[in-house]
Scaffold this motif. Structure first.
Motif, PDB file in Angstrom:
ATOM      1  N   ALA A 276      10.548 -26.274 -10.039  1.00 56.61           N
ATOM      2  CA  ALA A 276      10.115 -27.145  -8.939  1.00 56.61           C
ATOM      3  C   ALA A 276      10.393 -26.480  -7.592  1.00 56.61           C
ATOM      4  CB  ALA A 276      10.825 -28.498  -9.033  1.00 56.61           C
ATOM      5  N   ARG A 277      11.576 -25.823  -7.479  1.00 54.82           N
ATOM      6  CA  ARG A 277      11.879 -25.124  -6.237  1.00 54.82           C
ATOM      7  C   ARG A 277      10.871 -24.006  -5.981  1.00 54.82           C
ATOM      8  NH1 ARG A 277      17.298 -25.193  -8.078  1.00 54.82           N
ATOM      9  NH2 ARG A 277      17.236 -22.944  -8.432  1.00 54.82           N
ATOM     10  N   LEU A 278      10.530 -23.291  -7.047  1.00 56.05           N
ATOM     11  CA  LEU A 278       9.561 -22.213  -6.891  1.00 56.05           C
ATOM     12  C   LEU A 278       8.195 -22.760  -6.505  1.00 56.05           C
ATOM     13  CD1 LEU A 278      10.513 -19.915  -9.915  1.00 56.05           C
ATOM     14  CD2 LEU A 278      10.954 -19.507  -7.491  1.00 56.05           C
ATOM     15  N   ASP A 279       7.815 -23.912  -7.104  1.00 57.01           N
ATOM     16  CA  ASP A 279       6.538 -24.531  -6.730  1.00 57.01           C
ATOM     17  C   ASP A 279       6.537 -24.895  -5.251  1.00 57.01           C
ATOM     18  OD1 ASP A 279       5.554 -24.289  -9.272  1.00 57.01           O
ATOM     19  OD2 ASP A 279       6.082 -26.334  -9.893  1.00 57.01           O
ATOM     20  N   ARG A 280       7.671 -25.456  -4.783  1.00 51.29           N
ATOM     21  CA  ARG A 280       7.753 -25.799  -3.361  1.00 51.29           C
ATOM     22  C   ARG A 280       7.692 -24.544  -2.494  1.00 51.29           C
ATOM     23  NH1 ARG A 280      11.596 -29.527  -5.425  1.00 51.29           N
ATOM     24  NH2 ARG A 280      13.327 -28.148  -4.864  1.00 51.29           N
ATOM     25  N   GLN A 281       8.374 -23.491  -2.949  1.00 56.43           N
ATOM     26  CA  GLN A 281       8.343 -22.246  -2.192  1.00 56.43           C
ATOM     27  C   GLN A 281       6.928 -21.663  -2.165  1.00 56.43           C
ATOM     28  OE1 GLN A 281      11.272 -19.704  -3.951  1.00 56.43           O
ATOM     29  NE2 GLN A 281      13.009 -20.963  -3.321  1.00 56.43           N
ATOM     30  N   LEU A 285       4.808 -20.987   1.008  1.00 52.53           N
ATOM     31  CA  LEU A 285       4.270 -19.658   1.296  1.00 52.53           C
ATOM     32  C   LEU A 285       2.753 -19.704   1.481  1.00 52.53           C
ATOM     33  CD1 LEU A 285       6.371 -17.494  -1.189  1.00 52.53           C
ATOM     34  CD2 LEU A 285       6.570 -17.574   1.298  1.00 52.53           C
ATOM     35  N   ARG A 286       2.077 -20.579   0.692  1.00 51.29           N
ATOM     36  CA  ARG A 286       0.635 -20.720   0.881  1.00 51.29           C
ATOM     37  C   ARG A 286       0.317 -21.284   2.261  1.00 51.29           C
ATOM     38  NH1 ARG A 286      -0.998 -23.136  -5.105  1.00 51.29           N
ATOM     39  NH2 ARG A 286      -1.162 -21.105  -6.160  1.00 51.29           N
ATOM     40  N   ASP A 287       1.098 -22.304   2.671  1.00 51.94           N
ATOM     41  CA  ASP A 287       0.892 -22.860   4.013  1.00 51.94           C
ATOM     42  C   ASP A 287       1.132 -21.787   5.074  1.00 51.94           C
ATOM     43  OD1 ASP A 287       0.337 -25.284   2.867  1.00 51.94           O
ATOM     44  OD2 ASP A 287       2.365 -26.114   3.169  1.00 51.94           O
ATOM     45  N   ALA A 289       0.848 -18.618   4.607  1.00 48.00           N
ATOM     46  CA  ALA A 289      -0.248 -17.639   4.520  1.00 48.00           C
ATOM     47  C   ALA A 289      -1.486 -18.159   5.239  1.00 48.00           C
ATOM     48  CB  ALA A 289      -0.568 -17.327   3.056  1.00 48.00           C
ATOM     49  N   ASP A 290      -1.801 -19.464   5.049  1.00 48.60           N
ATOM     50  CA  ASP A 290      -2.951 -20.049   5.755  1.00 48.60           C
ATOM     51  C   ASP A 290      -2.743 -19.980   7.260  1.00 48.60           C
ATOM     52  OD1 ASP A 290      -4.159 -20.604   3.356  1.00 48.60           O
ATOM     53  OD2 ASP A 290      -3.465 -22.691   3.269  1.00 48.60           O
ATOM     54  N   ALA A 291      -1.534 -20.350   7.689  1.00 48.56           N
ATOM     55  CA  ALA A 291      -1.239 -20.282   9.123  1.00 48.56           C
ATOM     56  C   ALA A 291      -1.348 -18.845   9.627  1.00 48.56           C
ATOM     57  CB  ALA A 291       0.156 -20.846   9.397  1.00 48.56           C
ATOM     58  N   ALA A 292      -0.876 -17.897   8.801  1.00 51.26           N
ATOM     59  CA  ALA A 292      -0.952 -16.487   9.197  1.00 51.26           C
ATOM     60  C   ALA A 292      -2.409 -16.031   9.295  1.00 51.26           C
ATOM     61  CB  ALA A 292      -0.191 -15.614   8.203  1.00 51.26           C
ATOM     62  N   ARG A 293      -3.245 -16.500   8.332  1.00 55.65           N
ATOM     63  CA  ARG A 293      -4.665 -16.138   8.397  1.00 55.65           C
ATOM     64  C   ARG A 293      -5.323 -16.725   9.645  1.00 55.65           C
ATOM     65  NH1 ARG A 293      -4.412 -16.487   2.669  1.00 55.65           N
ATOM     66  NH2 ARG A 293      -4.804 -18.734   2.728  1.00 55.65           N
ATOM     67  N   ASN A 294      -4.958 -17.983   9.950  1.00 54.87           N
ATOM     68  CA  ASN A 294      -5.509 -18.589  11.172  1.00 54.87           C
ATOM     69  C   ASN A 294      -5.071 -17.817  12.413  1.00 54.87           C
ATOM     70  OD1 ASN A 294      -6.742 -20.583   9.640  1.00 54.87           O
ATOM     71  ND2 ASN A 294      -5.028 -22.022   9.836  1.00 54.87           N
ATOM     72  N   ARG A 295      -3.784 -17.450  12.435  1.00 51.73           N
ATOM     73  CA  ARG A 295      -3.308 -16.656  13.568  1.00 51.73           C
ATOM     74  C   ARG A 295      -4.028 -15.310  13.632  1.00 51.73           C
ATOM     75  NH1 ARG A 295       1.748 -18.593  11.890  1.00 51.73           N
ATOM     76  NH2 ARG A 295       2.232 -16.595  10.880  1.00 51.73           N
TER      77      ARG A 295
END
Length: 408
Positions: A276-281, A285-287, A289-295
């Motif tokens: 569960a911790r890994l799923d949250r991580q 990380l996906r969020d 990554a999305d923010a990084a792609r937007n930036r």
């Protein structure tokens, strides 16, 4: 350091868990049957047999008695009431004699069963030893851990690693895999035993106890989390005990037949929580990554606009540079022209000055003659001289006006 619960270690994989030592409310403990004792049949479980097999329960009143009981008992685990442990006298003066007692008893325990009992019992109480509110219990448990360390130091597995056992941060580090390898290399003569006194089964038990002791010690020292304890146990013990290429049916059968349900529950809950911790991580990380792609997209647009502005600025700079070159050439030409003009003007000035001086000199001469004639009573002659001088000066003035474009 995490405050995760320490698992209650059961029997090694592949063996049924022996019954723990029975505890009574008066502070006594009795030994459970040994690990290799056969299970009693149904007929043997009658009241008469149970009564006939009852042994006197030793009364534990000191750390020394507890140590002797732990070394002499065939029970795999200690089961001692906390109240009994609290009543034991713990003094600084007793540590030397108790350590000496452990040193005398350690050769009788080549598989490290007793230090495992002591560490497992200390861990099972669930008391953080360095921050325990129950001071009496904490002192007693700390003493058991200290004596377990003494016992481990007498084993060839840990003999050269005592400093690392006491101080987990001391270099060189002691990895769990090294503990397993050291236990694998132990031979009967390393223990002062004859070959028939230390068989392959004893070596296997030594390996499991050594790894378990090391992991429990690190947890009690608050150096490991439950994740690290379980990973070390799996990598050094459990993985080697698992059936190779077990199919669905066999794997389910092994799990279903296990009597260590509490251990399975702890390990399963740990892996589920870790998953569960890994799923949250992963989600985080996906969020990110999305923010990084937007930036990245925004920065690329800004970079493109900046490059366009840069190209425009460079073009203007090139135009300015061309203008500067042109103006520099014009300035140089103008300077050259001014030098020529100055030379011509100097010549013209000298010519004009010479002519004016000559003209003024001539006219002064006429005016002087006219003045002389006027003084001598010849006004007609004086008038003629004045007319000639005035005419000459008028012509000179007109020439000067013509030379200056009529603006004089």
């Amino acid at each position: 350091m995490s405050n995760e619960t320490i698992p209650e270690t059961g029997a090694e994989s592949g063996q049924s868990d022996p019954a723990p030592a029975a505890a009574t409310g008066d502070g006594t403990a009795s030994a459970a049957p040994p690990d290799n004792a056969p299970a009693p049949s149904v007929a043997q479980e009658g009241p008469h047999r149970a009564k006939s097999k009852t042994k006197p329960k030793p009364t534990i009143t000191s750390i020394e008695e507890l140590l002797r009981f732990a070394y002499e008992s065939n029970a795999r685990l200690l089961d001692l009431p906390k109240e009994t442990l609290k009543r034991l006298a713990i003094t600084d003066e007793g540590i030397e004699s108790q350590s000496a007692l452990v040193g005398s008893l350690a050769p009788t325990d080549p598989t490290l069963s007793t230090p495992f009992k002591l560490l497992q019992y200390a861990a099972r109480q669930g008391v953080p030893l360095k921050h325990a509110e129950d001071a009496d219990l904490a002192r007693a448990l700390n003493r058991l851990v200290e004596l377990a360390l003494v016992a481990l130091g007498h084993s060839p597995v840990f003999r050269v690693w005592v400093d690392q056992l006491v101080d987990p941060r001391k270099d060189p580090q002691l990895p769990t895999e090294h503990v397993r390898n050291e236990a694998l290399r132990v031979r009967a003569d390393d223990l002062g035993l004859a070959p028939e006194q230390f068989k392959d089964a004893d070596r296997e038990r030594l390996i499991k106890n050594a790894v378990a002791c090391y992991g429990l010690l690190r947890v009690l020292q608050r150096e490991w989390t439950l994740d690290q304890f379980i990973d070390a146990s799996y990598g050094s013990i459990w993985e080697n005990e698992a059936p190779r290429a077990a199919g669905l049916e066999r794997a389910a059968g092994e799990v279903g037949a296990s009597s260590d349900l509490s251990v399975l529950g702890i390990v399963g809950a740990n892996y589920l929580a870790r998953s569960a911790r890994l799923d949250r991580q992963i989600a985080q990380l996906r969020d990110e990554a999305d923010a990084a792609r937007n930036r990245e997209t925004r920065l690329r647009r800004e970079l493109s606009a900046a490059e366009e502005r840069e190209q425009s600025a460079l073009a203007r700079a090139d135009a300015f540079s061309a203008d500067v070159v042109r103006l520099q050439k014009e300035l140089a030409a103008e300077r050259d022209n001014r030098v020529v003009d100055k030379s011509h003007m100097t010549d013209d000035y000298e010519t004009l000055r010479t002519r004016i001086i000559r003209r003024l000199g001539d006219e002064i001469s006429l005016l002087t003659d006219g003045l002389h004639a006027l003084r001598n009573g010849a006004p007609n002659v004086a008038e003629e001289f004045l007319d000639r001088s005035l005419l000459a000066l008028t012509r000179e003035v007109q020439q000067l006006k013509d030379a200056s474009g009529g603006f004089a």
